[in-house]
Design an enzyme around this catalytic site. Structure first.
Site, PDB file in Angstrom:
ATOM      1  N   CYS A 115      -1.530   2.763 -14.407  1.00  0.00           N
ATOM      2  CA  CYS A 115      -2.706   1.896 -14.509  1.00  0.00           C
ATOM      3  C   CYS A 115      -3.943   2.776 -14.547  1.00  0.00           C
ATOM      4  CB  CYS A 115      -2.778   0.936 -13.319  1.00  0.00           C
ATOM      5  SG  CYS A 115      -4.174  -0.209 -13.406  1.00  0.00           S
ATOM      6  N   CYS A 122       8.798 -10.616 -10.189  1.00  0.00           N
ATOM      7  CA  CYS A 122       7.563  -9.810 -10.239  1.00  0.00           C
ATOM      8  C   CYS A 122       7.658  -8.870 -11.443  1.00  0.00           C
ATOM      9  CB  CYS A 122       7.464  -9.019  -8.939  1.00  0.00           C
ATOM     10  SG  CYS A 122       6.068  -7.904  -8.897  1.00  0.00           S
ATOM     11  N   CYS A 141       8.960  -3.727  -6.942  1.00  0.00           N
ATOM     12  CA  CYS A 141       8.459  -3.011  -8.099  1.00  0.00           C
ATOM     13  C   CYS A 141       7.776  -1.755  -7.591  1.00  0.00           C
ATOM     14  CB  CYS A 141       7.428  -3.857  -8.832  1.00  0.00           C
ATOM     15  SG  CYS A 141       8.005  -5.488  -9.198  1.00  0.00           S
ATOM     16  N   CYS A 191      -7.524   1.886  -8.312  1.00  0.00           N
ATOM     17  CA  CYS A 191      -7.908   1.306  -7.023  1.00  0.00           C
ATOM     18  C   CYS A 191      -7.461   2.284  -5.930  1.00  0.00           C
ATOM     19  CB  CYS A 191      -7.257  -0.068  -6.834  1.00  0.00           C
ATOM     20  SG  CYS A 191      -7.769  -1.232  -8.122  1.00  0.00           S
ATOM     21  N   GLU A 224       9.869  -1.491 -13.086  1.00  0.00           N
ATOM     22  CA  GLU A 224      10.704  -2.190 -12.127  1.00  0.00           C
ATOM     23  C   GLU A 224      10.390  -3.665 -12.131  1.00  0.00           C
ATOM     24  OE1 GLU A 224      10.700  -0.398  -8.305  1.00  0.00           O
ATOM     25  OE2 GLU A 224      10.153   1.504  -9.208  1.00  0.00           O
ATOM     26  N   CYS A 258      -3.934   1.989  -4.117  1.00  0.00           N
ATOM     27  CA  CYS A 258      -2.774   1.588  -4.933  1.00  0.00           C
ATOM     28  C   CYS A 258      -2.082   2.807  -5.515  1.00  0.00           C
ATOM     29  CB  CYS A 258      -3.243   0.661  -6.056  1.00  0.00           C
ATOM     30  SG  CYS A 258      -1.946   0.277  -7.250  1.00  0.00           S
TER      31      CYS A 258
HETATM   32  N1  SAH Z   1      -3.273  -4.871 -11.505  1.00  0.00           N
HETATM   33  C1  SAH Z   1      -3.138  -6.185 -11.006  1.00  0.00           C
HETATM   34  C2  SAH Z   1      -1.717  -6.598 -10.695  1.00  0.00           C
HETATM   35  C3  SAH Z   1      -0.818  -5.608 -10.020  1.00  0.00           C
HETATM   36  S1  SAH Z   1      -1.150  -5.163  -8.380  1.00  0.00           S
HETATM   37  C4  SAH Z   1      -4.033  -6.383  -9.799  1.00  0.00           C
HETATM   38  O1  SAH Z   1      -4.581  -5.411  -9.294  1.00  0.00           O
HETATM   39  O2  SAH Z   1      -4.190  -7.532  -9.410  1.00  0.00           O
HETATM   40  C5  SAH Z   1      -0.568  -6.558  -7.408  1.00  0.00           C
HETATM   41  C6  SAH Z   1      -1.315  -6.683  -6.040  1.00  0.00           C
HETATM   42  O3  SAH Z   1      -0.934  -5.649  -5.099  1.00  0.00           O
HETATM   43  C7  SAH Z   1      -2.822  -6.564  -6.172  1.00  0.00           C
HETATM   44  O4  SAH Z   1      -3.458  -7.534  -5.399  1.00  0.00           O
HETATM   45  C8  SAH Z   1      -3.075  -5.173  -5.638  1.00  0.00           C
HETATM   46  O5  SAH Z   1      -4.394  -5.009  -5.252  1.00  0.00           O
HETATM   47  C9  SAH Z   1      -2.115  -5.092  -4.490  1.00  0.00           C
HETATM   48  N2  SAH Z   1      -1.844  -3.741  -3.993  1.00  0.00           N
HETATM   49  C10 SAH Z   1      -1.864  -2.585  -4.695  1.00  0.00           C
HETATM   50  N3  SAH Z   1      -1.531  -1.537  -3.886  1.00  0.00           N
HETATM   51  C11 SAH Z   1      -1.294  -2.035  -2.668  1.00  0.00           C
HETATM   52  C12 SAH Z   1      -0.892  -1.458  -1.416  1.00  0.00           C
HETATM   53  N4  SAH Z   1      -0.674  -0.150  -1.285  1.00  0.00           N
HETATM   54  N5  SAH Z   1      -0.731  -2.286  -0.360  1.00  0.00           N
HETATM   55  C13 SAH Z   1      -0.939  -3.614  -0.482  1.00  0.00           C
HETATM   56  N6  SAH Z   1      -1.317  -4.223  -1.634  1.00  0.00           N
HETATM   57  C14 SAH Z   1      -1.500  -3.434  -2.722  1.00  0.00           C
HETATM   58 FE1  SF4 Z   2      -4.165  -1.077 -11.286  1.00  0.00          FE
HETATM   59 FE2  SF4 Z   2      -3.186  -0.908  -8.837  1.00  0.00          FE
HETATM   60 FE3  SF4 Z   2      -5.750  -1.533  -9.196  1.00  0.00          FE
HETATM   61 FE4  SF4 Z   2      -3.828  -3.308  -9.869  1.00  0.00          FE
HETATM   62  S1  SF4 Z   2      -4.284  -2.553  -7.803  1.00  0.00           S
HETATM   63  S2  SF4 Z   2      -5.644  -2.728 -11.075  1.00  0.00           S
HETATM   64  S3  SF4 Z   2      -2.207  -1.924 -10.569  1.00  0.00           S
HETATM   65  S4  SF4 Z   2      -4.787   0.428  -9.740  1.00  0.00           S
END
Ligand code: SAH
Ligand code: SF4
Length: 399
Positions: free
Chosen positions: A144, A137, A373, A148, A122, A151
């Protein structure tokens, strides 16, 4: 809900004996043509040399592809007819198929794109400042591997890296839908943030050429300050990125102690906060201009949203030229986490302010079209909701 993945329809050769071959095994067995979409300038120059043509053709083709949004050699009227025919035989310009496109009442636009293997990615275009800034974006991977804990992309696991063509293809689709970029004062896409699905630094070899196309004058011509890569902290690759280019850097910090960050962002067990902040310093030292890192901090109720966390965060960042972007956690089913109240977010912001930081908080936009996205793909594929975080985090205040 299950959804049948639509078959990707290949772009067909314009020459004979393939007219009835939309998706037959015969078409798939045909010699592969070079997809020019994801080629950097150097790669495209090499390609032209390899087919016995002059290097300068690369610049011509790049303008057609990225500025005019063309995928049709026949329309490239500044090339001779024999060259156009030759290109149609040996090359193609193949972007992702658009599965869904929507515009919200606030002007946010979203595309769901199908890439080579039937996966969906997306991309979201968010207008700001009366339409003067339009931030796209962009995703770098399907899924991934970094898992995390807060996420939903991480929860899907890793499927594959996107190719350079699939990454720049997101910009190409967004640009095409608005029209050619002839008028540079009115660019369809003014900023790009690599904050879609995936960890961009774990797909370095495809992300870097795609970002070079974003910056190239014959590509999208964006300033390096307007292209932002967000990483959860793959330290050696931050150094490698700094050796290659100096786009803006955003760091997903989310915690002020290693103990907590180990839980939220597991890659912290490999590269801890100190190592990460040191890498930020090294990166900034390589940027010739006065640059700041953006620190992303997702606020999760009762996990990292208390006064002590704000104070620890401020202390941690004391030496680093940075701005802080607060992102209220965007809940999804079975995440196990909750979003903090609006008041708590404001309190956290105030605690940072008391420590000398003017942190920004992002608000959700484009909700009426699930414009972010991850969200629609989430619905059809893993039913998770990821919209708010993207919308909230994409508007980094790049100039
Ligand atoms: N993988 C990269 C880029 C994609 S995530 C990274 O982690 O930076 C883009 C941003 O969204 C990151 O800061 C991530 O930690 C945050 N993010 C992921 N899941 C989220 C959620 N459920 N609520 C708020 N922010 C989130
Ligand atoms: Fe991967 Fe989500 Fe962690 Fe970014 S925040 S590194 S997309 S698992």
């Amino acid at each position: 809900m299950t959804t049948t993945v639509a078959q990707h329809t290949p772009v067909l050769p314009t020459d004979a004996n393939s007219s009835d071959a939309t998706s037959t095994p015969a078409a798939k067995a045909a010699p592969e043509r070079h997809n020019l979409l994801g080629m950097s300038r150097e790669q495209m120059e090499d390609f032209f040399l390899s087919i016995g043509e002059k290097k300068f053709r690369a610049a011509q083709l790049m303008k057609w592809i990225h500025q005019e949004g063309s995928d049709d050699f026949a329309a490239m009227t500044n090339l001779s007819k024999p060259l156009r025919e030759k290109l149609a035989r040996v090359a193609e310009i193949r972007g992702p198929a658009v599965i869904y496109e929507g515009t919200s009442s606030d002007g946010t636009r979203k595309w769901v794109l199908e890439v080579e293997d039937g996966s969906y990615v997306e991309t979201v275009l968010i207008p700001a400042e009366n339409g003067k800034r339009r931030t796209l974006c962009v995703s770098s991977q399907v899924g991934c591997s970094l898992d995390c804990s807060f996420c939903s992309t991480g929860k899907q696991g890793f499927q594959r890296n996107l190719t350079a063509a699939e990454i720049i293809g997101q910009v190409w689709v967004a640009q095409r839908s608005v029209g050619p970029r002839r008028d540079t004062a009115n660019r369809p896409v003014t900023n790009v943030v690599m904050m879609g699905m995936g960890e961009p630094l774990l797909n370095f070899d495809n992300v870097v050429p795609a970002m070079k196309l974003m910056l190239d004058d014959n590509g999208y011509g964006l300033s390096k300050r307007r292209v932002t890569l967000s990483t959860s902290g793959v330290v050696p690759m931050i150094d490698k990125l700094g050796d290659e280019m100096d786009v803006s850097l955003a760091i997903s910090l989310h915690a002020s102690t290693d103990e907590l960050r180990n839980e939220l962002v597991p890659i912290n067990r490999k590269y801890n906060i100190r190592a990460l902040l040191d890498a930020c310093h090294r990166y900034l030292a390589k940027c010739p201009d006065n640059r700041q890192v953006t620190i992303e901090y997702t606020l999760i109720k009762d996990i990292n949203d208390q006064q002590e966390h704000a104070e620890q965060l401020a202390a941690l960042l004391k030496e680093l030229p940075c701005k802080i972007n607060l992102i209220p956690f965007n809940p999804f089913p079975n995440s196990g986490y909750e979003k903090p109240s609006r008041n708590q977010v404001m309190r956290f912001q105030q605690w940072l302010y008391d420590q000398g930081y003017n942190a920004t908080v992002r608000t959700t936009r484009g909700e009426d079209i699930d414009a972010a996205c991850g969200q629609l793909v989430g619905r059809v594929k893993d039913r998770t909701k990821r919209s708010a975080r993207y919308i909230q985090s994409v508007q980094l205040d790049a100039d």
